[in-house]
Design an enzyme around this catalytic site. Structure first.
Site, PDB file in Angstrom:
ATOM      1  N   LEU A  33       0.813  -1.214   0.000  1.00 23.66           N
ATOM      2  CA  LEU A  33       0.000   0.000   0.000  1.00 23.66           C
ATOM      3  C   LEU A  33       0.848   1.266   0.000  1.00 23.66           C
ATOM      4  CD1 LEU A  33      -2.739  -1.118   2.576  1.00 23.66           C
ATOM      5  CD2 LEU A  33      -2.718  -1.388   0.076  1.00 23.66           C
ATOM      6  N   HIS A  34       0.363   2.250  -0.738  1.00 27.61           N
ATOM      7  CA  HIS A  34       1.010   3.562  -0.789  1.00 27.61           C
ATOM      8  C   HIS A  34      -0.072   4.629  -0.609  1.00 27.61           C
ATOM      9  CE1 HIS A  34      -0.682   3.611  -4.788  1.00 27.61           C
ATOM     10  NE2 HIS A  34       0.040   2.568  -5.160  1.00 27.61           N
ATOM     11  N   GLY A  36      -1.612   6.423  -2.596  1.00 34.27           N
ATOM     12  CA  GLY A  36      -2.753   6.314  -3.524  1.00 34.27           C
ATOM     13  C   GLY A  36      -3.827   5.417  -2.939  1.00 34.27           C
ATOM     14  N   HIS A  37      -3.425   4.239  -2.471  1.00 33.15           N
ATOM     15  CA  HIS A  37      -4.386   3.328  -1.840  1.00 33.15           C
ATOM     16  C   HIS A  37      -5.036   3.992  -0.615  1.00 33.15           C
ATOM     17  CE1 HIS A  37      -1.461   0.206  -3.558  1.00 33.15           C
ATOM     18  NE2 HIS A  37      -2.604  -0.139  -4.112  1.00 33.15           N
ATOM     19  N   LYS A 149      -6.140   6.263 -11.274  1.00 37.01           N
ATOM     20  CA  LYS A 149      -4.873   5.796 -11.845  1.00 37.01           C
ATOM     21  C   LYS A 149      -5.157   4.714 -12.883  1.00 37.01           C
ATOM     22  CE  LYS A 149      -0.556   4.081 -11.904  1.00 37.01           C
ATOM     23  NZ  LYS A 149      -0.677   2.696 -11.627  1.00 37.01           N
ATOM     24  N   GLN A 153      -9.822   0.446 -15.920  1.00 37.11           N
ATOM     25  CA  GLN A 153     -10.357  -0.528 -14.954  1.00 37.11           C
ATOM     26  C   GLN A 153     -11.615   0.014 -14.266  1.00 37.11           C
ATOM     27  OE1 GLN A 153      -7.958  -2.885 -11.957  1.00 37.11           O
ATOM     28  NE2 GLN A 153      -8.571  -1.206 -10.640  1.00 37.11           N
ATOM     29  N   SER A 185       2.481   3.937  -7.630  1.00 32.71           N
ATOM     30  CA  SER A 185       2.147   2.575  -8.038  1.00 32.71           C
ATOM     31  C   SER A 185       3.024   1.616  -7.254  1.00 32.71           C
ATOM     32  CB  SER A 185       2.431   2.402  -9.533  1.00 32.71           C
ATOM     33  OG  SER A 185       2.465   1.015  -9.870  1.00 32.71           O
TER      34      SER A 185
HETATM   35  P1  AMP Z   1      -3.636  -2.050  -7.018  1.00 34.65           P
HETATM   36  O1  AMP Z   1      -3.208  -2.442  -5.644  1.00 34.65           O
HETATM   37  O2  AMP Z   1      -2.541  -1.511  -7.864  1.00 34.65           O
HETATM   38  O3  AMP Z   1      -4.466  -3.116  -7.688  1.00 34.65           O
HETATM   39  O4  AMP Z   1      -4.624  -0.821  -6.842  1.00 34.65           O
HETATM   40  C1  AMP Z   1      -5.745  -0.902  -5.988  1.00 34.65           C
HETATM   41  C2  AMP Z   1      -6.579   0.342  -6.151  1.00 34.65           C
HETATM   42  O5  AMP Z   1      -5.800   1.486  -5.844  1.00 34.65           O
HETATM   43  C3  AMP Z   1      -7.093   0.529  -7.584  1.00 34.65           C
HETATM   44  O6  AMP Z   1      -8.422   1.021  -7.545  1.00 34.65           O
HETATM   45  C4  AMP Z   1      -6.156   1.574  -8.123  1.00 34.65           C
HETATM   46  O7  AMP Z   1      -6.719   2.363  -9.146  1.00 34.65           O
HETATM   47  C5  AMP Z   1      -5.893   2.410  -6.890  1.00 34.65           C
HETATM   48  N1  AMP Z   1      -4.642   3.159  -7.050  1.00 34.65           N
HETATM   49  C6  AMP Z   1      -3.408   2.646  -7.317  1.00 34.65           C
HETATM   50  N2  AMP Z   1      -2.509   3.635  -7.455  1.00 34.65           N
HETATM   51  C7  AMP Z   1      -3.200   4.802  -7.296  1.00 34.65           C
HETATM   52  C8  AMP Z   1      -2.844   6.181  -7.343  1.00 34.65           C
HETATM   53  N3  AMP Z   1      -1.595   6.580  -7.598  1.00 34.65           N
HETATM   54  N4  AMP Z   1      -3.812   7.099  -7.128  1.00 34.65           N
HETATM   55  C9  AMP Z   1      -5.084   6.704  -6.885  1.00 34.65           C
HETATM   56  N5  AMP Z   1      -5.491   5.433  -6.829  1.00 34.65           N
HETATM   57  C10 AMP Z   1      -4.560   4.490  -7.030  1.00 34.65           C
END
Ligand code: AMP
Length: 280
Positions: A33-34, A36-37, A149, A153, A185
């Site tokens: 997690l970062h 964004g999450h 992002k 999707q 990301s």
């Molecule tokens: P992931 O873990 O990459 O599958 O992402 C999980 C959720 O977090 C998805 O809905 C992504 O669109 C969202 N997400 C990932 N990176 C970002 C970001 N930089 N800004 C906003 N949402 C993000």
């Protein structure tokens, strides 16, 4: 904060919440997690009394030669972040919980997933829609929060929910960037210092194209060329740079309607995506 490893545990807790009249928001993630999450978690907490984060690296959304095995994982850190951000429960299943050995049912969106990432990752969205519907069915959430992002999707999930009458409200939250512009990301972890520096060309290219657009440029080809040139000048390998109508993801040769300018590119072995919205 509860850590739930089985479907039964999730269902029991969710039923208790529902009985108390509490709404449930789900934030599906693949972990590592970062910020964004965590911005999605903040959004979720405003939309429901209870927030569940799922952490699951879903194998069915990876192609045979993709990064499933080396996808970054750090559950201890993710758990601490979730706790700190007031998450009520983390659903952290393993593959045996999520997929029967003879799993054979898929959710396939057949229009929006035929372009952009769907071209270079032909089974990716089938894996995403299938696992997301499974998560909705497991948690029984009222709301689910996704990030812009992954603009394609998010659109595909919205289409699935509409087409299949799934009683879940979909919220799409803004794209969060590093200070220097790089879209956050989990895959940024793969980049060495040099690649990370060069990868800034994606967001820089998108920003240049946005300035061009603000100055009146409406040709999709010209706007895309700006991004492509920036990425290639930095030694990146472009997968796609496209300008699409915001809701249909059909090519928009002239940007006279809401559009998304989206890019995917490799720096080294790492494939990164980014996008901006263009509003005439
Ligand atoms: P992931 O873990 O990459 O599958 O992402 C999980 C959720 O977090 C998805 O809905 C992504 O669109 C969202 N997400 C990932 N990176 C970002 C970001 N930089 N800004 C906003 N949402 C993000």
């Amino acid at each position: 904060m509860e850590i739930l490893r089985t479907i039964e545990e999730v269902r029991k807790l969710a039923a208790r919440w529902r009985q108390a009249g509490e709404r449930i928001a789900l934030v599906p993630t693949m972990g590592y997690l970062h910020a964004g999450h965590l911005s999605l978690v903040k959004e979720a907490k405003q939309r429901a009394e209870r927030t569940v984060v799922s952490i699951y690296v879903n194998p069915t959304q990876f192609g045979p030669n993709e990064d499933l095995d080396k996808y970054p994982r750090d559950f201890a850190r993710d758990e601490a972040s979730c706790r700190e951000h007031g998450v009520d429960a983390v659903f952290y299943p393993d593959n045996a919980v999520m997929y029967a050995p003879d799993h054979s049912t898929w959710v396939v969106e057949e229009s929006l997933s035929q372009t952009m990432c769907g071209l270079s990752r032909p089974t990716h969205f089938r894996g995403v829609t299938t696992v997301v519907l499974k998560l909705f069915n497991i948690v029984g959430c009222d709301v689910a929060v996704f990030g812009r992002k992954d603009a394609q999707q998010a659109l595909i999930i919205q289409r699935m929910v509409r087409d299949l009458n799934i009683p879940v409200e979909i919220v799409v939250a803004p794209l969060i960037r590093e200070e220097d512009g790089l879209a956050l990301s989990s895959r940024n972890k793969y980049l060495n210092a040099d690649e990370r520096q060069r990868a800034l060309s994606i967001s820089a290219g998108l920003r240049s194209a946005a300035s061009q657009f603000d100055a009146g440029e409406r040709s999709a080809e010209a706007l895309a060329a700006t991004v492509r040139t920036a990425i290639e000048a930095a030694g990146g390998r472009v997968d796609y740079v496209v300008v699409m109508a915001r809701t249909t993801l059909r090519p928009l040769p002239l940007v006279n309607a809401p559009a998304v300018l989206a890019a995917a590119a490799f720096f080294g072995k790492t494939r990164l995506i980014d996008n901006i919205f263009l509003d005439p």
